[in-house]
Design a protein around this motif. Structure first.
Motif, PDB file in Angstrom:
ATOM      1  N   ASP A   5       0.841  -1.196   0.000  1.00 15.26           N
ATOM      2  CA  ASP A   5       0.000   0.000   0.000  1.00 15.26           C
ATOM      3  C   ASP A   5       0.877   1.246   0.000  1.00 15.26           C
ATOM      4  O   ASP A   5       2.048   1.199   0.360  1.00 15.26           O
ATOM      5  CB  ASP A   5      -0.983   0.005   1.174  1.00 15.26           C
ATOM      6  N   HIS A   6       0.272   2.331  -0.442  1.00 18.02           N
ATOM      7  CA  HIS A   6       0.997   3.599  -0.541  1.00 18.02           C
ATOM      8  C   HIS A   6       0.069   4.720  -0.090  1.00 18.02           C
ATOM      9  O   HIS A   6      -1.034   4.871  -0.610  1.00 18.02           O
ATOM     10  CB  HIS A   6       1.455   3.842  -1.977  1.00 18.02           C
ATOM     11  N   LYS A   7       0.525   5.483   0.876  1.00 14.67           N
ATOM     12  CA  LYS A   7      -0.238   6.631   1.367  1.00 14.67           C
ATOM     13  C   LYS A   7       0.021   7.793   0.415  1.00 14.67           C
ATOM     14  O   LYS A   7       1.115   8.377   0.401  1.00 14.67           O
ATOM     15  CB  LYS A   7       0.185   6.974   2.786  1.00 14.67           C
ATOM     16  N   ILE A   8      -0.977   8.115  -0.405  1.00 18.18           N
ATOM     17  CA  ILE A   8      -0.843   9.170  -1.407  1.00 18.18           C
ATOM     18  C   ILE A   8      -0.733  10.534  -0.736  1.00 18.18           C
ATOM     19  O   ILE A   8       0.119  11.341  -1.080  1.00 18.18           O
ATOM     20  CB  ILE A   8      -2.049   9.160  -2.368  1.00 18.18           C
ATOM     21  N   ALA A   9      -1.639  10.800   0.182  1.00 18.23           N
ATOM     22  CA  ALA A   9      -1.674  12.059   0.929  1.00 18.23           C
ATOM     23  C   ALA A   9      -2.340  11.758   2.268  1.00 18.23           C
ATOM     24  O   ALA A   9      -2.761  10.623   2.517  1.00 18.23           O
ATOM     25  CB  ALA A   9      -2.452  13.119   0.163  1.00 18.23           C
ATOM     26  N   ASP A  10      -2.446  12.744   3.101  1.00 19.00           N
ATOM     27  CA  ASP A  10      -3.087  12.556   4.398  1.00 19.00           C
ATOM     28  C   ASP A  10      -4.544  12.137   4.191  1.00 19.00           C
ATOM     29  O   ASP A  10      -5.313  12.848   3.560  1.00 19.00           O
ATOM     30  CB  ASP A  10      -3.009  13.850   5.204  1.00 19.00           C
ATOM     31  N   GLY A  11      -4.903  10.946   4.672  1.00 24.79           N
ATOM     32  CA  GLY A  11      -6.265  10.448   4.540  1.00 24.79           C
ATOM     33  C   GLY A  11      -6.562   9.749   3.225  1.00 24.79           C
ATOM     34  O   GLY A  11      -7.710   9.461   2.930  1.00 24.79           O
ATOM     35  N   GLN A  12      -5.527   9.451   2.395  1.00 22.36           N
ATOM     36  CA  GLN A  12      -5.735   8.774   1.110  1.00 22.36           C
ATOM     37  C   GLN A  12      -4.754   7.620   0.964  1.00 22.36           C
ATOM     38  O   GLN A  12      -3.557   7.789   1.155  1.00 22.36           O
ATOM     39  CB  GLN A  12      -5.565   9.757  -0.045  1.00 22.36           C
ATOM     40  N   LEU A  13      -5.280   6.456   0.611  1.00 26.20           N
ATOM     41  CA  LEU A  13      -4.464   5.235   0.531  1.00 26.20           C
ATOM     42  C   LEU A  13      -4.782   4.484  -0.751  1.00 26.20           C
ATOM     43  O   LEU A  13      -5.949   4.292  -1.100  1.00 26.20           O
ATOM     44  CB  LEU A  13      -4.761   4.335   1.736  1.00 26.20           C
ATOM     45  N   LEU A  14      -3.762   4.032  -1.453  1.00 23.14           N
ATOM     46  CA  LEU A  14      -3.878   3.187  -2.641  1.00 23.14           C
ATOM     47  C   LEU A  14      -3.228   1.851  -2.296  1.00 23.14           C
ATOM     48  O   LEU A  14      -2.145   1.836  -1.708  1.00 23.14           O
ATOM     49  CB  LEU A  14      -3.171   3.845  -3.826  1.00 23.14           C
ATOM     50  N   TYR A  15      -3.872   0.722  -2.654  1.00 21.63           N
ATOM     51  CA  TYR A  15      -3.297  -0.572  -2.282  1.00 21.63           C
ATOM     52  C   TYR A  15      -3.481  -1.612  -3.379  1.00 21.63           C
ATOM     53  O   TYR A  15      -4.334  -1.489  -4.249  1.00 21.63           O
ATOM     54  CB  TYR A  15      -3.912  -1.082  -0.976  1.00 21.63           C
ATOM     55  N   PHE A  16      -2.651  -2.665  -3.321  1.00 23.45           N
ATOM     56  CA  PHE A  16      -2.716  -3.817  -4.218  1.00 23.45           C
ATOM     57  C   PHE A  16      -2.527  -5.062  -3.367  1.00 23.45           C
ATOM     58  O   PHE A  16      -1.666  -5.093  -2.486  1.00 23.45           O
ATOM     59  CB  PHE A  16      -1.618  -3.751  -5.289  1.00 23.45           C
ATOM     60  N   ILE A  50      -7.110  -4.308  -6.366  1.00 22.87           N
ATOM     61  CA  ILE A  50      -6.505  -2.982  -6.310  1.00 22.87           C
ATOM     62  C   ILE A  50      -7.595  -2.035  -5.805  1.00 22.87           C
ATOM     63  O   ILE A  50      -8.759  -2.181  -6.169  1.00 22.87           O
ATOM     64  CB  ILE A  50      -5.938  -2.522  -7.674  1.00 22.87           C
ATOM     65  N   GLY A  51      -7.208  -1.129  -4.921  1.00 21.98           N
ATOM     66  CA  GLY A  51      -8.238  -0.280  -4.344  1.00 21.98           C
ATOM     67  C   GLY A  51      -7.728   1.059  -3.880  1.00 21.98           C
ATOM     68  O   GLY A  51      -6.524   1.330  -3.828  1.00 21.98           O
ATOM     69  N   TYR A  52      -8.700   1.892  -3.531  1.00 20.57           N
ATOM     70  CA  TYR A  52      -8.440   3.252  -3.057  1.00 20.57           C
ATOM     71  C   TYR A  52      -9.339   3.516  -1.849  1.00 20.57           C
ATOM     72  O   TYR A  52     -10.527   3.172  -1.869  1.00 20.57           O
ATOM     73  CB  TYR A  52      -8.743   4.263  -4.163  1.00 20.57           C
ATOM     74  N   LYS A  53      -8.785   4.111  -0.824  1.00 20.06           N
ATOM     75  CA  LYS A  53      -9.545   4.534   0.351  1.00 20.06           C
ATOM     76  C   LYS A  53      -9.157   5.983   0.630  1.00 20.06           C
ATOM     77  O   LYS A  53      -7.972   6.300   0.698  1.00 20.06           O
ATOM     78  CB  LYS A  53      -9.229   3.676   1.573  1.00 20.06           C
ATOM     79  N   GLY A  54     -10.171   6.818   0.755  1.00 15.86           N
ATOM     80  CA  GLY A  54      -9.855   8.224   0.974  1.00 15.86           C
ATOM     81  C   GLY A  54     -10.942   8.977   1.703  1.00 15.86           C
ATOM     82  O   GLY A  54     -12.118   8.619   1.647  1.00 15.86           O
ATOM     83  N   GLU A  55     -10.507  10.008   2.395  1.00 14.79           N
ATOM     84  CA  GLU A  55     -11.414  10.921   3.066  1.00 14.79           C
ATOM     85  C   GLU A  55     -11.159  12.313   2.496  1.00 14.79           C
ATOM     86  O   GLU A  55     -10.047  12.826   2.583  1.00 14.79           O
ATOM     87  CB  GLU A  55     -11.191  10.898   4.576  1.00 14.79           C
ATOM     88  N   LEU A  56     -12.196  12.894   1.901  1.00 13.20           N
ATOM     89  CA  LEU A  56     -12.105  14.199   1.268  1.00 13.20           C
ATOM     90  C   LEU A  56     -13.136  15.140   1.884  1.00 13.20           C
ATOM     91  O   LEU A  56     -14.060  14.699   2.563  1.00 13.20           O
ATOM     92  CB  LEU A  56     -12.361  14.072  -0.237  1.00 13.20           C
ATOM     93  N   GLU A  57     -12.993  16.419   1.605  1.00 16.34           N
ATOM     94  CA  GLU A  57     -13.980  17.395   2.073  1.00 16.34           C
ATOM     95  C   GLU A  57     -14.320  18.370   0.945  1.00 16.34           C
ATOM     96  O   GLU A  57     -13.975  19.544   1.005  1.00 16.34           O
ATOM     97  CB  GLU A  57     -13.468  18.144   3.296  1.00 16.34           C
ATOM     98  N   PRO A  58     -15.026  17.887  -0.098  1.00 15.92           N
ATOM     99  CA  PRO A  58     -15.423  18.817  -1.161  1.00 15.92           C
ATOM    100  C   PRO A  58     -16.530  19.746  -0.648  1.00 15.92           C
ATOM    101  O   PRO A  58     -17.479  19.301  -0.006  1.00 15.92           O
ATOM    102  CB  PRO A  58     -15.929  17.902  -2.267  1.00 15.92           C
ATOM    103  N   ALA A  59     -16.422  21.008  -0.902  1.00 17.75           N
ATOM    104  CA  ALA A  59     -17.395  22.024  -0.472  1.00 17.75           C
ATOM    105  C   ALA A  59     -17.611  22.003   1.036  1.00 17.75           C
ATOM    106  O   ALA A  59     -18.699  22.278   1.528  1.00 17.75           O
ATOM    107  CB  ALA A  59     -18.717  21.841  -1.205  1.00 17.75           C
TER     108      ALA A  59
END
Length: 78
Positions: A5-16, A50-59
């Protein structure tokens, strides 16, 4: 099983992830004649994810995303 897995940014994770499993072979005990009592080989499966997990705050609103793609490669299905 192996995963990375790779932490893309704070609160975002990409994994295989890759897993391999099997079901052993044998002889069918349900057979009533010579053809249905023949031995069968093991079943093998390779599983990829393969997956993505993330927490975002749009608007300014919190949004959680969990997305994954799966693929299973079967060999000698019983």
């Amino acid at each position: 099983m192996a995963s990375i897995d790779h932490k893309i940014a704070d609160g975002q994770l990409l994994y295989f992830k890759h897993s391999r499993g099997y079901r052993s072979g044998g002889i069918s005990g349900r057979g009533q004649d010579r053809d249905t009592g023949t031995p069968f080989g093991p079943e093998i499966v390779n599983d990829y994810e393969i997956g993505y997990k993330g927490e975002l705050e749009p608007a300014g609103q919190p949004l959680r995303i969990n997305a994954a793609l799966y693929y299973q490669d079967y060999q000698d299905v019983q």
